[in-house]
Write a protein that holds these residues in place. Structure first.
Motif, mmCIF file in Angstrom:
data_model
loop_
_atom_site.group_PDB
_atom_site.id
_atom_site.type_symbol
_atom_site.label_atom_id
_atom_site.label_comp_id
_atom_site.label_asym_id
_atom_site.label_seq_id
_atom_site.Cartn_x
_atom_site.Cartn_y
_atom_site.Cartn_z
ATOM 1 N N TYR A 207 1.445 14.375 6.288
ATOM 2 C CA TYR A 207 0.025 14.336 6.645
ATOM 3 C C TYR A 207 -0.233 14.013 8.106
ATOM 4 O O TYR A 207 -1.360 14.103 8.571
ATOM 5 C CB TYR A 207 -0.686 13.298 5.774
ATOM 6 C CG TYR A 207 -1.301 13.895 4.537
ATOM 7 C CD1 TYR A 207 -2.579 14.445 4.590
ATOM 8 C CD2 TYR A 207 -0.627 13.925 3.345
ATOM 9 C CE1 TYR A 207 -3.140 15.003 3.468
ATOM 10 C CE2 TYR A 207 -1.183 14.480 2.211
ATOM 11 C CZ TYR A 207 -2.444 15.022 2.278
ATOM 12 O OH TYR A 207 -3.012 15.585 1.179
ATOM 13 N N TYR B 93 -2.493 9.413 4.539
ATOM 14 C CA TYR B 93 -3.818 10.032 4.488
ATOM 15 C C TYR B 93 -4.766 9.358 5.472
ATOM 16 O O TYR B 93 -5.592 10.009 6.116
ATOM 17 C CB TYR B 93 -4.392 9.977 3.067
ATOM 18 C CG TYR B 93 -5.422 11.038 2.849
ATOM 19 C CD1 TYR B 93 -5.087 12.252 2.280
ATOM 20 C CD2 TYR B 93 -6.731 10.848 3.294
ATOM 21 C CE1 TYR B 93 -6.020 13.247 2.135
ATOM 22 C CE2 TYR B 93 -7.678 11.841 3.153
ATOM 23 C CZ TYR B 93 -7.313 13.038 2.571
ATOM 24 O OH TYR B 93 -8.240 14.019 2.454
ATOM 25 N N PHE B 94 -4.623 8.033 5.597
ATOM 26 C CA PHE B 94 -5.420 7.286 6.574
ATOM 27 C C PHE B 94 -5.139 7.815 7.988
ATOM 28 O O PHE B 94 -6.074 8.058 8.770
ATOM 29 C CB PHE B 94 -5.067 5.798 6.461
ATOM 30 C CG PHE B 94 -5.629 4.927 7.540
ATOM 31 C CD1 PHE B 94 -6.990 4.728 7.661
ATOM 32 C CD2 PHE B 94 -4.772 4.294 8.444
ATOM 33 C CE1 PHE B 94 -7.505 3.918 8.656
ATOM 34 C CE2 PHE B 94 -5.288 3.483 9.444
ATOM 35 C CZ PHE B 94 -6.652 3.303 9.547
ATOM 36 N N TYR C 148 -4.100 10.754 8.714
ATOM 37 C CA TYR C 148 -4.642 12.116 8.763
ATOM 38 C C TYR C 148 -6.133 12.091 9.096
ATOM 39 O O TYR C 148 -6.610 12.804 9.970
ATOM 40 C CB TYR C 148 -4.391 12.781 7.414
ATOM 41 C CG TYR C 148 -4.959 14.164 7.247
ATOM 42 C CD1 TYR C 148 -4.434 15.241 7.946
ATOM 43 C CD2 TYR C 148 -6.010 14.399 6.366
ATOM 44 C CE1 TYR C 148 -4.940 16.517 7.784
ATOM 45 C CE2 TYR C 148 -6.524 15.669 6.183
ATOM 46 C CZ TYR C 148 -5.982 16.720 6.908
ATOM 47 O OH TYR C 148 -6.505 17.976 6.743
ATOM 48 N N VAL C 149 -6.845 11.195 8.407
ATOM 49 C CA VAL C 149 -8.303 11.117 8.607
ATOM 50 C C VAL C 149 -8.633 10.592 10.005
ATOM 51 O O VAL C 149 -9.508 11.133 10.687
ATOM 52 C CB VAL C 149 -8.943 10.203 7.536
ATOM 53 C CG1 VAL C 149 -10.408 9.940 7.857
ATOM 54 C CG2 VAL C 149 -8.812 10.831 6.163
ATOM 55 N N THR C 150 -7.924 9.539 10.435
ATOM 56 C CA THR C 150 -8.299 8.884 11.687
ATOM 57 C C THR C 150 -7.669 9.543 12.919
ATOM 58 O O THR C 150 -8.345 9.759 13.911
ATOM 59 C CB THR C 150 -7.894 7.403 11.677
ATOM 60 O OG1 THR C 150 -6.513 7.313 11.333
ATOM 61 C CG2 THR C 150 -8.718 6.620 10.686
ATOM 62 N N VAL D 182 0.853 -1.191 0.000
ATOM 63 C CA VAL D 182 0.000 0.000 0.000
ATOM 64 C C VAL D 182 0.889 1.241 0.000
ATOM 65 O O VAL D 182 1.807 1.339 0.816
ATOM 66 C CB VAL D 182 -0.925 0.003 1.230
ATOM 67 C CG1 VAL D 182 -1.677 1.322 1.321
ATOM 68 C CG2 VAL D 182 -1.911 -1.149 1.161
ATOM 69 N N PRO D 183 0.672 2.175 -0.939
ATOM 70 C CA PRO D 183 1.526 3.362 -1.018
ATOM 71 C C PRO D 183 1.574 4.112 0.314
ATOM 72 O O PRO D 183 0.553 4.238 0.998
ATOM 73 C CB PRO D 183 0.839 4.219 -2.086
ATOM 74 C CG PRO D 183 0.068 3.266 -2.912
ATOM 75 C CD PRO D 183 -0.356 2.168 -1.988
ATOM 76 N N SER D 184 2.756 4.608 0.664
ATOM 77 C CA SER D 184 2.908 5.257 1.965
ATOM 78 C C SER D 184 2.041 6.508 2.077
ATOM 79 O O SER D 184 1.589 6.858 3.158
ATOM 80 C CB SER D 184 4.375 5.586 2.222
ATOM 81 O OG SER D 184 4.859 6.476 1.254
ATOM 82 N N ILE D 185 1.762 7.161 0.947
ATOM 83 C CA ILE D 185 0.923 8.361 1.015
ATOM 84 C C ILE D 185 -0.503 7.990 1.437
ATOM 85 O O ILE D 185 -1.175 8.749 2.131
ATOM 86 C CB ILE D 185 0.925 9.126 -0.331
ATOM 87 C CG1 ILE D 185 0.071 10.387 -0.274
ATOM 88 C CG2 ILE D 185 0.433 8.268 -1.486
ATOM 89 C CD1 ILE D 185 0.621 11.481 0.553
ATOM 90 N N VAL D 186 -0.943 6.795 1.029
ATOM 91 C CA VAL D 186 -2.284 6.347 1.409
ATOM 92 C C VAL D 186 -2.327 6.082 2.916
ATOM 93 O O VAL D 186 -3.279 6.475 3.604
ATOM 94 C CB VAL D 186 -2.685 5.084 0.624
ATOM 95 C CG1 VAL D 186 -3.991 4.513 1.141
ATOM 96 C CG2 VAL D 186 -2.813 5.399 -0.857
ATOM 97 N N ILE D 187 -1.271 5.454 3.442
ATOM 98 C CA ILE D 187 -1.187 5.242 4.889
ATOM 99 C C ILE D 187 -1.182 6.585 5.602
ATOM 100 O O ILE D 187 -1.841 6.765 6.633
ATOM 101 C CB ILE D 187 0.106 4.462 5.228
ATOM 102 C CG1 ILE D 187 0.197 3.192 4.412
ATOM 103 C CG2 ILE D 187 0.225 4.253 6.737
ATOM 104 C CD1 ILE D 187 0.035 1.917 5.123
ATOM 105 N N LEU E 269 2.884 1.409 10.861
ATOM 106 C CA LEU E 269 2.065 0.647 9.900
ATOM 107 C C LEU E 269 2.862 0.289 8.649
ATOM 108 O O LEU E 269 2.692 -0.775 8.072
ATOM 109 C CB LEU E 269 0.852 1.491 9.481
ATOM 110 C CG LEU E 269 -0.453 1.267 10.219
ATOM 111 C CD1 LEU E 269 -1.527 2.186 9.656
ATOM 112 C CD2 LEU E 269 -0.895 -0.182 10.081
#
Lengths: 280, 332
Positions: free
Chosen positions: A211, A118-119, A121-123, A111-116, A143
């Protein structure tokens, strides 16, 4: 087919493969030369004692911040990764559950690190209201690093001779004692290598930290939440785009420090692997 | 092994605890999906399918009072969120990277396993692993300071002169930022990943078969063609997809050399581009100024699309690799 032509073809293919090996040296040597030659003029004592001020100053806040966020991230990733590795490699190795865990762990690693980021950031940053903070950054890095610890731990455990386990169990030791005092101890070099791999990846990450950790010009304090924190990779990314020479040299200096850290971690990992091979 | 009823409490606790932690990866994957979906829901409602096919990314007029409304969701007037340019930028730059990286990586893998003496092989291995460990911002630094001027001044014009009869190599070279620079930087980043995995897969080729081929009088290259490569093909293919997955999600290095284009489909290999991952970073500051929050929801939807894409790419890669390695294990 002609024997000479076959020989010539063999040589051509060897030459092509050698060419590929030489081509890959170009970016490696180029990067080292670029960073070292631009960073040397910027190296001074103040780099390690002063914090960044605007587009100048030193890197003290970023250096301490990198150690803090990455250290905390590894402190979270190592025990969790080792535990999951023990389950997959020792508690339930042949089962389909283990295979499924292995699979999801590998996919998580992709899973791309930017997605982690952003996750996180959201949570964490928004959801739990922590704001940009050390702990949010550390959890994002954990993670990213955990899959590598899991897989190295598992591989190392699977190489421990079966007889050692059986001897321990036959002496009346419980499975937990056997894992803790025999198998994990025997597998330690592999486990440590996995943790060092996660460490090296975490040191070099930028996108997920933007993020989650934010950025701060101040020295890090001990607050885990509600306080953004600085780190070296941020300096490389932002200060290289500033129109000031002082900012650019700071970026190169941060790049050099990152490279030195990565080399130290990699060499340490190699040493451990080499020594454990000699011991056998 | 003791029967379940006789397992001591400590062991049972240990098994349960490690099992729960081991399930964490699945929980994390599900949580990432659910939270990204929840956060991007307003954007999904507002944009519908247009999100994936639209070309214009415009966060709208933030200073007026009027609002655009779609499906009962509000966004600033004139806001449209289309990410087709970012999808194309991501796919094309990754494609260039894979095309360049595969011959490099397979060549290096063969050098390491078949050709080089142990000592030299170990040194090259170390260099390749070092390259894999170099932080992406440092690779971006090199791209920015070395690669871009080189493309802009020398390589770009040369490429245009030599291959200009093919449409994608025609057109202005510009400063050197763009698709080609992104592809090159990504190639440098994924070559060590593919090479290291290729090396591991090639090492699984059974020694007896290789020696048999050489004993029959085949040259080393013929042995590689007839034995090593067919034996390792699916594993190498898995390694390539793994590298592709890495290229699709790479953020910082691409961000530094891509030119961060918006509202603009790539015209040729020199065009400035934006990728999905890079856009999530480059657009955050402006997105946060949107009082309705729709721009941030749209960024979440980019992250969601990227997440799904990475899973779709990684699942087959892992299946190929695990069966390749298992077959190697059986043969030993």
């Amino acid at each position: 087919m002609n024997v000479t032509w076959r020989r010539v073809k063999d040589r051509i293919m060897l030459a092509l493969a050698a060419l590929m090996g030489i081509i890959i040296l170009v970016p490696v040597v180029g990067m080292l030369w670029l960073v070292v030659s631009h960073a040397l003029p910027a190296l001074s004592f103040g780099l390690f004692t002063q914090v960044t001020v605007g587009t100048g100053g030193g890197l003290a806040n970023a250096i301490v911040g990198t150690f803090y966020v990455v250290g905390l991230g590894i402190l979270i990733a190592a025990p969790l990764g080792i535990m999951a590795g023990v389950y997959v490699g020792e508690v339930n190795p042949g089962s389909s559950i283990a295979q499924f865990v292995r699979f999801t762990t590998d996919v998580l690693a992709g899973v791309p690190s930017i997605v982690i980021g952003y996750f996180g950031y959201v949570t964490l940053v928004l959801g739990l209201g922590w704001g940009f903070s050390t702990l949010a950054g550390a959890i994002a890095l954990a993670l990213i690093g955990i899959p590598y610890v899991v897989r190295s731990t598992e591989t190392a455990l699977s190489k421990v001779p079966r007889g050692m386990r059986e001897a321990s169990l036959a002496l009346g030791a419980s499975q937990t004692t056997t894992i803790w005092r025999v198998t994990l101890r025997e597998a330690l070099p592999g486990v440590v290598t996995g943790v060092l791999l996660a460490l090296s990846i975490a040191i070099g990450e930028t996108a997920p930290l933007l993020y989650t950790a934010g950025w701060s010009n101040y020295m890090p304090n001990l607050r885990l939440t509600h306080a953004p924190i600085g780190y070296l990779t941020y300096v490389v990314w932002t200060f290289i785009n500033e129109p000031f020479a002082s900012a650019n040299s700071l970026a190169y200096a941060a790049g050099l420090l990152l490279l030195i850290l990565i080399v130290i971690v990699n060499v340490a990992a190699r040493r451990i692997v080499a020594r454990s091979r000699m011991g056998r | 092994m003791a029967t379940p009823g006789k397992v001591p409490i400590l062991d049972r606790a240990m098994r349960v605890a490690t099992g729960i932690v081991a399930g964490g990866a699945l929980v994390a994957m599900l949580a990432i999906f659910v939270f990204l979906l929840r956060d991007s829901w307003p954007s999904i409602q507002y944009n519908g399918g247009h999100f994936l096919t639209g070309i214009t990314w415009n966060i709208g007029n933030l200073y007026g009072n009027s609002m655009s409304s779609h499906n009962g969701v509000q966004a600033p007037a004139g806001a449209t969120y289309g990410i087709l340019p970012f999808i194309l930028g991501t796919l094309l730059s990754s494609l260039i990277a894979v095309v360049l990286a595969v011959p490099l990586a397979v060549g290096i893998g063969l050098l390491l396993v078949e050709y080089l003496p142990r000592r030299l092989g170990d040194s090259l291995s170390f260099i390749v692993e070092m390259l894999a460990g170099i932080p992406s911002v440092v690779i971006g630094l090199w791209g920015l300071a070395v690669l871009i001027p080189w493309i802009g001044r020398d390589f770009g014009p040369w490429l245009q002169a030599v291959l200009g009869f093919i449409p994608i190599f025609r057109g202005p070279v510009g400063s050197g930022q763009g698709l080609l620079a992104s592809g090159l930087v990504l190639a440098v980043m994924i070559t060590p990943i593919i090479a290291a995995t290729t090396r591991d897969v090639l090492r699984q080729t059974p020694r007896e078969t290789k020696e048999g081929a050489l004993g029959l009088g085949l040259t080393r290259w013929e042995m590689i063609r007839a034995v090593s490569l067919p034996w390792s093909a699916s594993g190498i293919f898995g390694a390539v997809i793994l590298g592709l997955g890495r290229a699709l999600g790479e953020t910082m290095a691409v961000l530094m050399v891509s030119g961060s284009a918006v509202n603009y489909l790539p015209q040729n290999i020199f065009s400035p581009i934006g990728t999905m991952a890079a856009t999530i970073v480059s657009q955050l500051d402006s997105a946060m100024t949107d009082p309705t929050g729709m721009a941030v929801h749209a960024l979440a939807e980019i992250a969601l699309v990227l997440f799904v894409m990475s899973v779709v790419v990684n699942v087959p890669a892992r299946i190929l690799l695990s069966s390749a390695v298992r077959r190697g294990g059986d043969a030993q």
